[in-house]
Design a protein around this motif. Structure first.
Motif, short mmCIF file in Angstrom:
data_model
loop_
_atom_site.label_atom_id
_atom_site.label_comp_id
_atom_site.label_asym_id
_atom_site.label_seq_id
_atom_site.Cartn_x
_atom_site.Cartn_y
_atom_site.Cartn_z
N GLU A 98 4.51 -0.89 3.71
CA GLU A 98 5.18 -0.64 2.49
C GLU A 98 5.93 -1.80 2.02
N ARG A 99 6.36 -2.79 3.04
CA ARG A 99 7.28 -3.73 2.62
C ARG A 99 6.61 -5.25 2.73
N ILE A 100 5.43 -5.35 3.02
CA ILE A 100 4.94 -6.78 2.85
C ILE A 100 4.94 -7.45 1.51
N HIS A 101 5.01 -6.79 0.33
CA HIS A 101 5.44 -7.52 -0.85
C HIS A 101 6.61 -8.14 -0.77
N THR A 102 7.68 -7.56 -0.31
CA THR A 102 9.02 -8.04 -0.08
C THR A 102 9.05 -9.36 0.96
N LEU A 103 8.22 -9.35 1.71
CA LEU A 103 8.17 -10.56 2.91
C LEU A 103 7.49 -11.62 1.97
N ALA A 104 6.57 -11.48 1.07
CA ALA A 104 5.69 -12.20 0.36
C ALA A 104 6.55 -12.73 -0.86
N ALA A 105 7.53 -12.13 -1.03
CA ALA A 105 8.31 -12.59 -2.30
C ALA A 105 7.57 -12.48 -3.80
N ALA A 106 6.63 -11.58 -3.54
CA ALA A 106 5.50 -11.30 -4.66
C ALA A 106 5.95 -11.30 -6.05
N VAL A 107 5.50 -11.71 -7.10
CA VAL A 107 5.70 -11.62 -8.44
C VAL A 107 4.68 -11.03 -9.24
N PRO A 108 4.80 -10.55 -10.43
CA PRO A 108 3.83 -10.16 -11.22
C PRO A 108 3.05 -11.40 -11.83
N ASP B 25 -6.82 -10.71 -5.91
CA ASP B 25 -5.73 -11.47 -6.30
C ASP B 25 -4.62 -10.64 -6.17
N ASP B 26 -4.27 -9.91 -5.53
CA ASP B 26 -3.04 -9.29 -5.28
C ASP B 26 -2.10 -10.12 -4.26
N PRO B 27 -0.96 -10.53 -4.56
CA PRO B 27 -0.36 -11.45 -3.63
C PRO B 27 -0.14 -10.92 -2.24
N ASP B 28 0.02 -9.72 -2.01
CA ASP B 28 0.21 -9.03 -0.79
C ASP B 28 -1.36 -9.28 -0.03
N VAL B 29 -2.23 -8.98 -0.84
CA VAL B 29 -3.54 -9.14 -0.12
C VAL B 29 -3.74 -10.71 0.35
N LEU B 30 -3.60 -11.62 -0.77
CA LEU B 30 -3.89 -13.04 -0.55
C LEU B 30 -2.93 -13.38 0.67
N LEU B 31 -1.86 -13.00 0.86
CA LEU B 31 -1.05 -13.59 2.14
C LEU B 31 -1.55 -12.98 3.46
N LEU B 32 -2.00 -11.64 3.53
CA LEU B 32 -2.43 -11.13 4.62
C LEU B 32 -3.95 -11.82 4.96
N LYS B 33 -4.58 -12.07 4.06
CA LYS B 33 -5.90 -12.71 4.19
C LYS B 33 -5.65 -13.99 4.69
N ALA B 34 -4.69 -14.87 4.22
CA ALA B 34 -4.20 -16.32 4.67
C ALA B 34 -4.00 -16.12 6.05
N VAL B 35 -3.03 -15.10 6.36
CA VAL B 35 -2.57 -15.19 7.71
C VAL B 35 -3.81 -14.81 8.71
N SER B 36 -4.66 -13.67 8.16
CA SER B 36 -5.68 -13.63 9.28
C SER B 36 -6.66 -14.75 9.17
N LEU B 37 -7.08 -15.66 8.36
CA LEU B 37 -8.00 -16.77 8.35
C LEU B 37 -7.29 -17.79 9.27
N SER B 38 -5.95 -18.08 9.06
CA SER B 38 -5.37 -19.22 9.79
C SER B 38 -5.27 -18.75 11.22
N GLN B 39 -5.24 -17.52 11.74
CA GLN B 39 -5.23 -17.04 13.16
C GLN B 39 -6.54 -17.16 13.56
N SER B 40 -7.72 -16.66 12.95
CA SER B 40 -8.84 -16.92 13.27
C SER B 40 -9.62 -18.46 13.31
#
Length: 501
Positions: free
Chosen positions: A314-324, A366-381
């Motif tokens: 619910e709050r990942i967008h806040t942590l990413a400081a997502a903008v339109p 290209d949703d900011p939440d998705v991009l951030l989660l994708k970047a975290v997953s790729l970096s961890q892998s």
């Protein structure tokens, strides 16, 4: 005997201060507000509050309030790194665009007693290739007493404490126990009384300034007033112009009209040069880092992670400081559920996390939440290049995403580029001062690079921040480590200095 204001009167007083001055005070400051109200209300608080609510601008009572409610202490060459960035980068850049030789137009918003604008006037005189003719400085403040002091231009040794004897001799003359600024410098600055919380077409004319200094002002504003003030400053700056804020202030959650700049060991901003597509939709971000809700402390037991994952989704967008998005539809997609992807991330099932992300409908790519989660997953892998690409795509939408800067730093550190990693970690920590993991990495890298004093300071700060770090952010960025393990790591790093907590 002065009657103490009632709690209701204090609450109304706080609302009126926010409405008319844009100043924000939380519940811990109610005692201060009560004392100020009792002083200014002079025994008749209801009448005073009615006057504040109904009297038109300009209102002298508001300006006296501003003096009592804000800190006006300043000094020459405060935050000298920013002054160096101003003279060595911002000024030459703007000066080159003035082909007709007209001066660079500077606004000092919230100038207090004048030390800041006079510092800029001195700095351009000291800089090679510039000079008095290169600037036109306008300084504004809501406090008439401070403006009177600025006009007198007489300062104590305390205000000049950052200036060496030679510089004092060049620009000041002794006047009793004070130092008077030379008239040639005084003529470079025009002072005006203005309320920065108001729309003011004359002050905020479109493209009126090349550089704006607004240091330690936004920190007092309500989120809505801060956002409105930044929007006015953005419109008043020419494309490519520069904005300097206080060292503890950021635009995260307030605007995406600016590029983040980092040089001379300091942060500042440059107004975007918008393309035609970018101009179609530039909406402010309604989220504000100061307004993030508080979550209960994280327990390390696995049974709690189901709740944390639901909250994180619910709050990942806040942590990413997502903008339109900067172009096209400014409405964020709805119905995005990342709970399963986050669950896989927590269980270190990175391929499954990426599978979950890749199975999302195309409109989420290209949703900011998705991009951030994708970047975290790729970096961890270990897919560092792909992780960096996802971060850069996110930063193309929001340069002020603390999460994207953090993941970029992880990639740089993993690649052995420690200086570049430290730069990115510092950007993340600047954009979000409560980002404990960024501060922890800064301290670890500083110790590795031999910056002992800085490492000791940053690790101690990280230890404090880790006690209160958001569980959702630990899930997203903690690399699978619980809070207790991260605290233990921080304590071990501090123990290396003989300072175990």
């Amino acid at each position: 005997m002065i009657r103490e204001p009632t709690s209701g009167e204090v609450m109304l007083f706080r609302e009126l201060i926010a409405k008319r001055l844009g100043l924000e005070f939380d519940d811990t400051k109610l005692g201060q507000l009560a004392r100020v109200l009792a002083l200014h209300g002079a025994g008749n608080c209801p009448r005073y509050l009615t006057m504040l609510e109904t009297a038109p601008e300009p209102l002298e009572a508001l300006h006296r309030l501003a003096a009592d409610l804000t800190v006006t202490e300043t000094y020459f060459y405060r935050n000298v790194e920013q002054i160096q960035a101003f003279t060595e980068l911002a000024m030459p850049s703007c000066w080159q665009t003035h082909e007709n030789g007209s001066p660079v137009r500077i606004l000092c918003a919230g100038c207090a007693s004048g030390e800041e604008p006079y510092t800029l006037a001195i700095a351009v005189r000291e800089a090679v290739g510039l000079g008095a003719h290169s600037v036109d400085i306008r300084a504004v403040d809501a406090n008439p007493a401070m403006l009177e002091k600025a006009a007198r231009a007489r300062y104590s040794a305390w205000s000049l404490r950052e200036l060496g004897p030679e510089m004092r001799a060049r620009w000041f003359v002794r006047d009793g126990d004070m130092s008077a600024l030379r008239e040639s410098v005084r003529r470079s600055v025009v002072f005006e009384q203005r309320n920065l919380a108001l729309d003011d077409d004359e002050l905020w004319g479109v493209g009126r300034y090349d550089i704006v200094f607004c240091r330690n002002v936004l920190m007092y504003f309500t989120p809505a007033q801060a956002q409105a003030a930044v929007a006015r400053m953005a419109a008043a700056l020419v494309p490519g112009g520069y904005l300097f804020l206080g060292h503890a202030e950021t635009l995260r959650g307030l605007s995406h009209e600016f590029h983040l700049c980092h040089s001379h060991a300091t942060f500042y901003y440059q107004r975007r040069q918008h393309t035609r597509e970018e101009r179609r939709s530039v909406a402010p971000n309604p989220l504000n880092a100061r307004a993030m809700p508080q979550l209960p402390p994280l327990l390390d037991e696995p049974r709690r992670w189901g709740d944390v994952i639901a909250r994180a989704s619910e709050r990942i967008h806040t942590l990413a400081a997502a903008v339109p998005p900067l172009g096209g539809d400014a409405t964020a997609p709805t119905g995005l559920d990342l709970r399963q992807a986050l669950k896989c991330l927590h269980e270190e099932q990175f391929e499954q996390t990426l599978t979950q992300i890749n199975q999302l409908p195309p409109q989420y790519a290209d949703d900011p939440d998705v991009l951030l989660l994708k970047a975290v997953s790729l970096s961890q892998s270990g897919a560092l290049v792909l992780a960096q690409d996802a971060c850069l795509r996110l930063l193309a939408r929001d340069e002020l995403s603390a999460g994207a800067h953090y993941v970029l730093a992880l990639c740089e550190e993993e690649s052995g580029s420690y200086a570049e990693a430290l730069e990115c970690y510092r950007s993340a920590a600047y954009l979000d001062p409560g980002f404990a993991l960024a501060r922890l990495h800064i301290g670890v890298l500083e110790r590795r690079m031999g910056e002992t004093a800085a490492a000791r300071r940053d690790l101690a700060q990280a230890l404090v921040l880790l006690q209160h770090e958001d569980p959702a952010r630990l899930l997203l960025f903690g690399g699978g480590f619980p809070r207790s393990a991260l605290i233990a790591l921080c304590q071990a790093e501090l123990a290396a200095f003989g300072e175990a907590a």
